[in-house]
Design a protein around this motif. Structure first.
Motif, PDB file in Angstrom:
ATOM      1  N   UNK A 318      29.835  73.663 118.516  1.00 34.53           N
ATOM      2  CA  UNK A 318      28.602  74.088 117.850  1.00 34.53           C
ATOM      3  C   UNK A 318      27.492  74.126 118.890  1.00 34.53           C
ATOM      4  N   UNK A 319      26.904  75.291 119.085  1.00 34.35           N
ATOM      5  CA  UNK A 319      25.865  75.452 120.090  1.00 34.35           C
ATOM      6  C   UNK A 319      24.505  75.088 119.517  1.00 34.35           C
ATOM      7  N   UNK A 320      23.794  74.173 120.184  1.00 39.36           N
ATOM      8  CA  UNK A 320      22.439  73.812 119.786  1.00 39.36           C
ATOM      9  C   UNK A 320      21.486  74.745 120.511  1.00 39.36           C
ATOM     10  N   UNK A 321      20.852  75.637 119.756  1.00 39.06           N
ATOM     11  CA  UNK A 321      19.912  76.562 120.383  1.00 39.06           C
ATOM     12  C   UNK A 321      18.719  75.839 120.969  1.00 39.06           C
ATOM     13  N   UNK A 322      18.234  74.824 120.254  1.00 38.27           N
ATOM     14  CA  UNK A 322      17.116  74.022 120.746  1.00 38.27           C
ATOM     15  C   UNK A 322      17.083  72.742 119.949  1.00 38.27           C
ATOM     16  N   UNK A 323      16.381  71.743 120.475  1.00 38.99           N
ATOM     17  CA  UNK A 323      16.224  70.500 119.736  1.00 38.99           C
ATOM     18  C   UNK A 323      14.875  69.898 120.061  1.00 38.99           C
ATOM     19  N   UNK A 324      14.377  69.056 119.122  1.00 38.36           N
ATOM     20  CA  UNK A 324      13.111  68.368 119.337  1.00 38.36           C
ATOM     21  C   UNK A 324      13.176  67.032 118.620  1.00 38.36           C
ATOM     22  N   UNK A 334      13.104  58.232 113.402  1.00 34.54           N
ATOM     23  CA  UNK A 334      12.639  59.503 113.922  1.00 34.54           C
ATOM     24  C   UNK A 334      13.378  60.646 113.264  1.00 34.54           C
ATOM     25  N   UNK A 335      12.924  61.853 113.535  1.00 39.04           N
ATOM     26  CA  UNK A 335      13.585  63.055 113.039  1.00 39.04           C
ATOM     27  C   UNK A 335      13.961  63.920 114.235  1.00 39.04           C
ATOM     28  N   UNK A 336      15.227  64.290 114.300  1.00 36.85           N
ATOM     29  CA  UNK A 336      15.702  65.216 115.321  1.00 36.85           C
ATOM     30  C   UNK A 336      15.853  66.587 114.663  1.00 36.85           C
ATOM     31  N   UNK A 337      15.104  67.556 115.148  1.00 36.25           N
ATOM     32  CA  UNK A 337      15.218  68.926 114.649  1.00 36.25           C
ATOM     33  C   UNK A 337      16.204  69.686 115.531  1.00 36.25           C
ATOM     34  N   UNK A 338      17.192  70.304 114.904  1.00 34.43           N
ATOM     35  CA  UNK A 338      18.207  71.086 115.615  1.00 34.43           C
ATOM     36  C   UNK A 338      18.128  72.529 115.138  1.00 34.43           C
ATOM     37  N   UNK A 339      18.173  73.477 116.048  1.00 34.79           N
ATOM     38  CA  UNK A 339      18.209  74.894 115.699  1.00 34.79           C
ATOM     39  C   UNK A 339      19.578  75.447 116.085  1.00 34.79           C
ATOM     40  N   UNK A 340      20.297  75.948 115.082  1.00 30.66           N
ATOM     41  CA  UNK A 340      21.682  76.410 115.256  1.00 30.66           C
ATOM     42  C   UNK A 340      21.791  77.836 114.744  1.00 30.66           C
ATOM     43  N   UNK A 341      22.446  78.715 115.496  1.00 27.59           N
ATOM     44  CA  UNK A 341      22.595  80.111 115.123  1.00 27.59           C
ATOM     45  C   UNK A 341      23.829  80.361 114.276  1.00 27.59           C
TER      46      UNK A 341
END
Length: 363
Positions: A318-324, A334-341
């Motif tokens: 699974x490719x993580x496009x970006x994270x914050x 905390x909250x980890x935001x993951x952007x996945x296509x």
């Protein structure tokens, strides 16, 4: 942002160009060859050339060690000794276990961009070298440096790369089979074909040439005789995984030999058909495109959370496009935001993250 590049060849020079052009970073570089440092300045790969590792690393937010594989442990250790507490240090070597074993420092995240060029040296560096390239990252499973991993991930994304987490042992087994073994085979094929040449008349000492060869053979030996100083280090550094790959290849070659000795044409046809299917699977799309989905993961403030999530998704493809990462006010959670296509990739990510015990919702 200030970036240090240690070793300014093709990869180090391209990191410098990409960081300056795409991340608007200030780049300071060191190379043991003063002529290389001067050339890198001329080509715009560096803003500043340093006279030592410590001088280059001083004040850096991120450090990339682009030394030869055999020298990486020593240079990484030197970089970490000079780096600040909030500086992330990475490397670009194609063998990861020696570094994973040598460095337990939380600031170190191993890396390996799957990018290159036919040419070597800073003269062939390009700001777009990493565009669309997978860039493996090997964080320690218990790493507490989530913020540093996030910074490195975002920086590589700005280069146009696709950062993907993988554990060091899996990385080295993978590279042994898809990179190091093909180089061994190219060397052997070139040597075997060259053995068909014979010396001409003694008075001329000339060698007869092979008849014109087809593109398939040229492709097969394209990497034969690659830089021996670099590849000698790679072979020895990854010897265990490469030996396993050679043993498996030997078993497969023996099976083909048995089919040929038996004249088993149906078995050879089946073998070829399976190879075609395997090739198509390997060369097919491995990352789904489409709509980008944001997943928000609630995590506790404990060591290794970011590495645990990144490695779980990376191992599943699974490719993580970006994270914050956004910590709570009291830093307890905390909250980890993951952007996945892609929808299927997003669903898979949700399943994996939930399986780790972390609540996850789509934003």
């Amino acid at each position: 942002m200030r970036i240090a590049v240690l070793g300014v060849g093709l990869i180090g020079g391209s990191i410098g160009l990409a960081a300056r052009a795409r991340a608007e970073a200030e780049v300071c570089g060191y190379d043991p060859d003063a002529r290389v440092r001067a050339r890198a300045l001329e080509l715009g790969a560096l803003d500043e050339a340093a006279g030592s590792v410590a001088e280059a690393v001083r004040g850096a937010d991120a450090v990339f060690v682009a030394a030869p594989v055999g020298a990486l442990p020593a240079v990484v250790a030197e970089a970490l000794a000079a780096a600040g507490p909030d500086c992330v240090v990475s490397d670009v070597g194609s063998v990861k276990r020696p570094l994973a074993e040598a460095s337990s420092d939380e600031r170190f995240v191993g890396g390996h961009p799957l990018a290159g060029s036919e040419g070597a040296g800073v003269e062939h560096s390009r700001a777009d070298l990493f565009e669309g390239a997978t860039w493996y990252l090997t964080p320690a499973r218990q790493s507490t440096a989530g913020v540093l991993y996030e910074r490195l991930h975002a920086l590589l994304r700005s280069f146009g790369a696709h950062p993907t987490a993988i554990d060091a042992a899996t990385h080295d087994r993978l590279m042994a089979n898809i990179s190091h073994l093909p180089h061994v085979l190219a060397n052997l094929l070139a040597a075997q074909a060259a053995g068909l040449l014979r010396l001409g008349p003694e008075e001329t000492g000339e060698r007869e040439r092979l008849p014109a060869i087809g593109p398939s053979f040229r492709d097969a030996i394209r990497v034969a005789g690659a830089n021996s100083a670099i590849w000698g280090d790679i072979y020895t550094s990854n010897a265990d995984a490469l030996l396993d790959a050679l043993d498996e290849l030997g078993t497969r070659l023996d099976a083909v030999r048995q089919m040929l000795m038996a004249g088993d044409a149906p078995a050879l046809r089946d073998w070829t058909d399976r190879a075609r299917a395997d090739r198509d699977a390997l060369l097919g799309e491995s990352i789904e495109g489409g709509t980008v989905h944001e997943l928000r993961v609630q995590v506790p403030n404990r060591p290794g959370v970011i590495a645990e999530i990144a490695l779980a998704l990376g191992e599943a493809g699974v490719n993580i496009g970006d994270l914050a990462l956004s910590p709570s006010r009291d830093n307890s959670r905390g909250v980890v935001a993951l952007w996945v296509g892609g929808e299927s990739q997003a669903r898979r990510a949700e399943e994996l993250v939930s399986g780790l015990g972390f609540p996850v919702v789509r934003a």
